[in-house]
Design an enzyme around this catalytic site. Structure first.
Site, short mmCIF file in Angstrom:
data_model
loop_
_atom_site.label_atom_id
_atom_site.label_comp_id
_atom_site.label_asym_id
_atom_site.label_seq_id
_atom_site.Cartn_x
_atom_site.Cartn_y
_atom_site.Cartn_z
N ASP A 47 11.36 -9.24 -6.85
CA ASP A 47 10.86 -7.90 -6.50
C ASP A 47 10.24 -7.23 -7.73
OD1 ASP A 47 12.68 -6.88 -3.70
OD2 ASP A 47 13.35 -8.61 -4.83
N GLU A 70 8.22 0.63 -4.50
CA GLU A 70 9.64 0.68 -4.18
C GLU A 70 10.55 0.62 -5.41
OE1 GLU A 70 11.12 -2.42 -1.57
OE2 GLU A 70 13.13 -1.57 -1.60
N ASP A 133 5.20 -2.50 -1.56
CA ASP A 133 6.53 -3.09 -1.38
C ASP A 133 6.40 -4.52 -1.89
OD1 ASP A 133 9.01 -4.02 -0.65
OD2 ASP A 133 9.01 -3.01 1.29
N ILE A 135 8.51 -7.01 -2.42
CA ILE A 135 9.11 -7.93 -1.44
C ILE A 135 9.67 -7.06 -0.34
CG2 ILE A 135 10.93 -9.60 -0.93
CD1 ILE A 135 10.69 -10.77 -3.66
N ASP A 136 9.04 -7.11 0.82
CA ASP A 136 9.56 -6.38 1.97
C ASP A 136 10.40 -7.38 2.75
OD1 ASP A 136 9.91 -4.43 3.94
OD2 ASP A 136 8.24 -5.26 5.10
N ASP A 294 7.03 0.51 3.57
CA ASP A 294 7.52 -0.39 4.62
C ASP A 294 6.61 -0.42 5.84
OD1 ASP A 294 9.80 -1.51 3.46
OD2 ASP A 294 11.02 0.26 3.93
N1 LIG Z 1 19.06 2.15 7.82
C1 LIG Z 1 17.84 1.62 7.79
N2 LIG Z 1 17.01 1.79 8.83
C2 LIG Z 1 15.79 1.25 8.81
N3 LIG Z 1 15.30 0.51 7.79
C3 LIG Z 1 16.07 0.29 6.72
C4 LIG Z 1 17.38 0.84 6.67
N4 LIG Z 1 17.93 0.46 5.50
C5 LIG Z 1 16.99 -0.26 4.83
N5 LIG Z 1 15.86 -0.38 5.57
C6 LIG Z 1 14.61 -1.05 5.20
O1 LIG Z 1 14.13 -1.90 6.19
C7 LIG Z 1 13.21 -2.81 5.58
C8 LIG Z 1 13.33 -4.16 6.17
O2 LIG Z 1 13.10 -4.05 7.52
P1 LIG Z 1 13.37 -5.24 8.47
O3 LIG Z 1 14.84 -5.28 8.73
O4 LIG Z 1 12.57 -4.91 9.67
O5 LIG Z 1 12.90 -6.45 7.76
C9 LIG Z 1 13.53 -2.86 4.14
O6 LIG Z 1 12.45 -2.34 3.42
C10 LIG Z 1 14.77 -1.99 4.03
O7 LIG Z 1 14.79 -1.28 2.88
P2 LIG Z 1 15.27 -1.93 1.49
O8 LIG Z 1 14.03 -2.45 0.84
O9 LIG Z 1 15.85 -0.81 0.72
O10 LIG Z 1 16.24 -3.04 1.80
MG LIG Z 2 10.67 -2.98 2.53
MG LIG Z 3 11.16 -4.32 -0.90
MG LIG Z 4 14.36 -3.23 -0.99
#
Ligand SMILES: Nc1ncnc2c1ncn2[C@@H]1O[C@H](COP(=O)(O)O)[C@@H](O)[C@H]1OP(=O)(O)O
Ligand SMILES: [Mg+2]
Ligand SMILES: [Mg+2]
Ligand SMILES: [Mg+2]
Length: 353
Positions: A47, A70, A133, A135-136, A294
């Site tokens: 990331d 991010e 992002d 790494i999404d 995202d």
């Molecule tokens: N409670 C939440 N509701 C929705 N999306 C979230 C939640 N917590 C984290 N995410 C984010 O959802 C994204 C991934 O989505 P998906 O599950 O569809 O692949 C990530 O970017 C993640 O953030 P993070 O980067 O902080 O982990």
């Molecule tokens: Mg993401």
């Molecule tokens: Mg990410």
């Molecule tokens: Mg993340």
């Protein structure tokens, strides 16, 4: 005359392509340098490294633009070991041939921290803002599932350019959706695709390469003629999208196929090329605010492929209110012709009408 945003699109795709070389290298290594963030979500050296390389390319080409990314450097300032690992990766990752020359680099470890923190803009309704992002779907990345490198350009709050690099999706736009792939399949021939879109110019896919860009193909959403046969995508993580609400919605719509669960904005790319039809992201909490990185790239790619993207209230995603989509709730993405019907049922099930 070149078309609007041609240079932004070219640099954005090259930047994503270079950063994906880095994330793939990290995936092949056993130790991914995973650490936890304040919100307990994971972040890896992949990331940080990918974000540094993408920002370096933007800094060299569009030095006046703001960036909302991010990750940030804070954790690396106090952890020399982690910082060293990332620096080693960043300095040794390049595109092959002349393509690398268009992209700037990172000078040293101090510059690495500086570059990462260029992504701390608050965003907003004014001017040019890139959102990243690196790494999404980090959880998908760690599992050997889907993940995406997401980059978008906003101008006065509207998405103008969107790029999604998906190293583990099939190149073939006609390939059926896969619920999950094994980690040992990630490096197989025929995987790795970049989706891109420019406002008013349609959406495109092309293979994710390691040098210059190859020719793209135009992509369109599939027409849904019978709802029963529609295929919908949702998160793997039940904490990110409410899967029991989506099951009820599918049932009410008469959808008979089970949902395909995959991580990241690969869902937006997949429906944009007609591999799936509908993407639902249903709130699991009243307080979680979706982040702009995202959704920005995926939102434009789907809309340019003939889709409509709103939140569960039926409002367009508003990328101009800061680092989060503070005024929106969830996501409903579907072909324009059926979006109204899908939204109606979403609102029924969520008790919004
Ligand atoms: N409670 C939440 N509701 C929705 N999306 C979230 C939640 N917590 C984290 N995410 C984010 O959802 C994204 C991934 O989505 P998906 O599950 O569809 O692949 C990530 O970017 C993640 O953030 P993070 O980067 O902080 O982990
Ligand atoms: Mg993401
Ligand atoms: Mg990410
Ligand atoms: Mg993340």
């Amino acid at each position: 005359m070149t078309s609007p945003y041609a240079r932004e699109l070219e640099i954005a795709q090259l930047a994503v392509q270079r950063a994906a070389i880095l994330t793939k290298r990290v995936f092949r290594e056993k130790a991914k340098g995973t650490v936890s963030k304040d919100d307990a979500s994971p972040v890896t050296i992949g990331d940080f490294g990918a974000q540094a390389l993408i920002i370096a390319a933007l800094r060299a080409n569009f030095p006046g633009d703001a960036i909302v990314a991010e990750e940030e450097a804070a954790q690396l300032r106090s952890d020399a070991g982690l910082r060293g690992l990332i620096w080693d990766l960043v300095r040794s990752t390049r595109l092959s041939g002349a393509a690398e020359e268009a992209l700037g680099g990172v000078r040293d470890e101090a510059d690495l921290l500086e570059v990462l923190d260029l992504g701390r803009s608050e965003g907003g309704r004014k001017g040019r803002v890139w959102t990243i992002d690196p790494i999404d779907g980090t959880k998908g990345f760690l599992r050997g599932g889907q993940y995406a490198l997401a980059l978008a350009l906003l101008e006065d709050g509207d998405v103008k350019v969107g790029v999604l690099g998906c190293p583990n999706l099939p190149v073939d736009d006609e390939a059926p959706l896969e619920a999950d792939i094994g980690a040992n399949q990630t490096d197989e021939e025929g995987r790795g695709v970049i989706f891109s879109a420019v406002v008013g110019q349609g959406a495109t896919s092309r293979p994710l390469g390691t040098g210059g860009l190859t020719e793209g193909k135009s992509i369109r959403m599939k027409e849904v003629t019978e709802m029963a046969n529609a295929c919908f995508c949702e998160s793997v993580e039940s904490g990110h999208s409410n899967q029991s609400d989506s099951a009820q919605i599918a049932q009410k719509l008469g959808i008979t196929k089970p949902s395909v669960r995959m991580d990241s904005q690969a869902k937006y790319g997949s429906i944009a090329r007609g591999a799936g039809d509908i993407y639902l992201r249903l709130p699991t909490s009243k307080t979680y605010q979706e982040k702009i990185w995202d959704h920005a790239a995926g939102d434009l790619i789907v809309r340019e492929a003939g889709g409509q993207v709103t939140d569960t209230k039926g409002q367009r995603l508003d990328f101009g209110v800061g680092r989060t989509l503070a005024t929106n709730s969830g996501v409903v993405a579907a072909p324009a012709a059926v979006h109204g019907r899908v939204l109606e049922v979403v609102q029924e099930v969520l008790g919004l009408k």
